[in-house]
Design an enzyme around this catalytic site. Structure first.
Site, mmCIF file in Angstrom:
data_model
loop_
_atom_site.group_PDB
_atom_site.id
_atom_site.type_symbol
_atom_site.label_atom_id
_atom_site.label_comp_id
_atom_site.label_asym_id
_atom_site.label_seq_id
_atom_site.Cartn_x
_atom_site.Cartn_y
_atom_site.Cartn_z
ATOM 1 N N ARG A 1 0.818 -1.310 0.077
ATOM 2 C CA ARG A 1 -0.340 0.101 0.009
ATOM 3 C C ARG A 1 0.866 1.255 -0.106
ATOM 4 O O ARG A 1 0.519 2.379 -0.451
ATOM 5 C CB ARG A 1 -1.089 -0.029 1.234
ATOM 6 C CG ARG A 1 -1.643 1.404 1.351
ATOM 7 C CD ARG A 1 -3.272 1.142 2.270
ATOM 8 N NE ARG A 1 -2.904 0.413 3.214
ATOM 9 C CZ ARG A 1 -2.216 0.891 4.494
ATOM 10 N NH1 ARG A 1 -1.618 2.206 4.423
ATOM 11 N NH2 ARG A 1 -2.234 0.125 5.409
ATOM 12 N N TYR B 1 -17.179 14.648 -15.524
ATOM 13 C CA TYR B 1 -17.684 13.396 -15.520
ATOM 14 C C TYR B 1 -18.458 13.048 -14.348
ATOM 15 O O TYR B 1 -18.437 13.491 -13.325
ATOM 16 C CB TYR B 1 -16.309 12.400 -15.132
ATOM 17 C CG TYR B 1 -16.315 10.905 -15.020
ATOM 18 C CD1 TYR B 1 -16.719 10.005 -16.302
ATOM 19 C CD2 TYR B 1 -16.220 10.359 -14.024
ATOM 20 C CE1 TYR B 1 -16.766 8.891 -16.043
ATOM 21 C CE2 TYR B 1 -16.536 8.815 -13.588
ATOM 22 C CZ TYR B 1 -16.670 8.093 -15.101
ATOM 23 O OH TYR B 1 -16.946 6.874 -14.833
HETATM 24 C C1 LIG Z 1 -13.986 7.423 -16.521
HETATM 25 C C2 LIG Z 1 -13.667 8.643 -16.078
HETATM 26 C C3 LIG Z 1 -13.344 9.083 -14.781
HETATM 27 C C4 LIG Z 1 -13.294 7.905 -13.463
HETATM 28 O O1 LIG Z 1 -12.237 6.901 -13.614
HETATM 29 P P1 LIG Z 1 -12.535 5.688 -13.188
HETATM 30 O O2 LIG Z 1 -11.498 4.995 -13.473
HETATM 31 O O3 LIG Z 1 -13.955 5.058 -13.836
HETATM 32 O O4 LIG Z 1 -12.897 5.728 -11.689
HETATM 33 C C5 LIG Z 1 -13.043 10.292 -14.454
HETATM 34 N N1 LIG Z 1 -12.875 11.250 -15.455
HETATM 35 C C6 LIG Z 1 -13.070 10.997 -16.623
HETATM 36 C C7 LIG Z 1 -13.013 12.029 -17.590
HETATM 37 C C8 LIG Z 1 -13.617 9.739 -17.201
HETATM 38 O O5 LIG Z 1 -14.005 9.520 -18.328
#
Ligand SMILES: *Cc1c(COP(=O)(O)O)cnc(C)c1O
Length: 393
Positions: free
Chosen positions: A59, A112
């Site tokens: 970790r 997002y």
């Molecule tokens: C998919 C995505 C995230 C989140 O990522 P995860 O790996 O699914 O947690 C954040 N920002 C953008 C622009 C994304 O496309």
């Protein structure tokens, strides 16, 4: 070869973070271990005290994970990277470092979806307030700033409207207010956009998308610009615990070796698909940073070295047409996520954002006919033929 002597992202993508190992294996091994033994009590004590380098517990650090961290750091031109269990873990860890009770955050409204949920439902419980604004509108950002604003969080191009924020201008304004700027660089990758060049303080990524590129890992990355930022970030990730395991790190690091090649092909294909969509009679509008019709096309040309692989477009016939098209695609996968070698398509109004209801969707600029395509690296003509048959069906 010293990584800081190499300027080109193509070469860095292949070599950065690969390092050397005991047996001179061209590909370094996967250290699939949770913990590391000490030579002696004294050596263990020195490691814990930070008096000598080495590994203690995965970790806190692992050689395979570190290889990936060095790779993305070199590509971004930052000081250090922190591999996280997902893009959301990277965003959460970053905001947990930079914000505390009583602070205010300004965030892109075209962000997002789960980032918005994190801010609304989790950070709010810890006394952190947020204002969502269109970060392509500098006056709106300026109006949203308060004396206690500590962070401006920007996603550019934003999701799913592909609206673009002028990073240099937003950094100048935020820094004048004593706030730091965090950029989610997932859509561009460091091959197409290097936020530190424009003054950004912290970059976050979902490794799940273009960086890994093969749709087989969920992961995230934080990159900090300065040495002084690093210890607090490392401690926070260690406390929150959202780290990336060694096997996933190995896979993403392998994916990155072809990142520059893939991004070039994503850009070329997406340009052809966008031009096709712009001519198509069933299509009302196309939003793609590579098209002259994009409202921030000029900023895109200055700030990005390519338009990326994401396209949004509107179907004239709205919700029903979107639903029909989704059920008619053959080559394009009907799935959320993006940035893999395979083309994926999704229709927010009938899928991801169906639960929001029509009014909330309208406020978020998600029209009923909006379709989002992640253009893959297949033959562009095949992708175009699939979209064409799906729209005429
Ligand atoms: C998919 C995505 C995230 C989140 O990522 P995860 O790996 O699914 O947690 C954040 N920002 C953008 C622009 C994304 O496309």
């Amino acid at each position: 070869m010293k990584e800081h002597d190499i300027a080109s992202t193509d070469t860095l993508a292949v070599h950065a973070g690969v390092g050397s190992n005991e047996h001179l294996a061209v590909v370094p091994p996967i250290y699939q271990t949770s913990t590391f033994a000490f030579d002696s009590v004294e050596q263990g004590a020195a490691l814990f005290a930070g008096e000598r380098p080495g590994y203690i517990y995965s970790r806190m650090g692992n050689p395979t994970v570190e290889g990936l961290e060095k790779s993305v750091t070199a590509l971004e031109g930052g000081y250090a990277g922190l591999a996280c269990g997902s893009g959301m873990a990277a965003t959460h860890t970053t905001l947990a470092v930079l914000l505390q009770n009583g602070d205010h955050l300004v965030c892109s409204d075209a962000v997002y979806g789960p980032t918005c949920t994190l801010v609304d439902t989790v950070l709010s419980r810890f006394g952190i307030e947020c204002t969502m604004v269109d970060t392509s509108d500098l006056d709106a950002v300026k109006l949203a700033m308060r004396p206690n604003t500590k962070v401006v969080f920007v996603e550019t191009p934003g999701n799913p409207t592909l609206v673009i924020c002028d990073l240099e201008a937003v950094c100048r304004m935020a820094h004048a207010h004593g706030a730091q700027v965090v950029v989610d660089n997932t859509f561009m990758t460091p091959v197409l956009q290097q936020p530190f060049r424009w003054g950004v303080d912290v970059v976050v990524h979902s490794l799940t998308k273009f960086l890994n590129g093969h749709a087989d890992v969920v992961g995230g990355m934080i990159v900090v610009k300065e040495e002084s930022q690093y210890p607090t970030f490392r401690k926070m990730l260690n406390h929150l615990g959202g780290v990336l395991p060694p096997l996933e790190s190995f896979l993403v690091h392998r994916g990155i070796k072809t990142l520059a090649l893939r991004m070039q092909r994503h850009c070329e294909n997406a340009m052809k698909v966008a031009e096709f969509l712009e001519r198509h009679p069933a299509v009302e509008w196309v939003r793609f940073p590579g098209l002259k019709s994009h409202p921030q096309h000029e900023i895109a040309q200055r700030q990005m070295s390519g338009p990326g692989g994401m396209i949004s477009f509107g179907l004239k016939a709205g919700l029903e047409a979107g639903r029909k098209m989704m059920n008619a695609v053959k080559l394009c996968g009907l799935a959320v996520s993006l940035g893999g070698v395979e083309s994926l398509i999704q229709h927010p109004a009938s899928m991801t954002h169906a639960g929001m209801g029509p009014d909330a969707r309208k406020r978020a600029n998600i029209t009923d006919g909006l379709v989002r395509v992640s253009v893959g690296i297949e033959n562009a003509d095949d992708i175009i033929a699939d979209l064409d048959q799906a729209m005429s069906g």
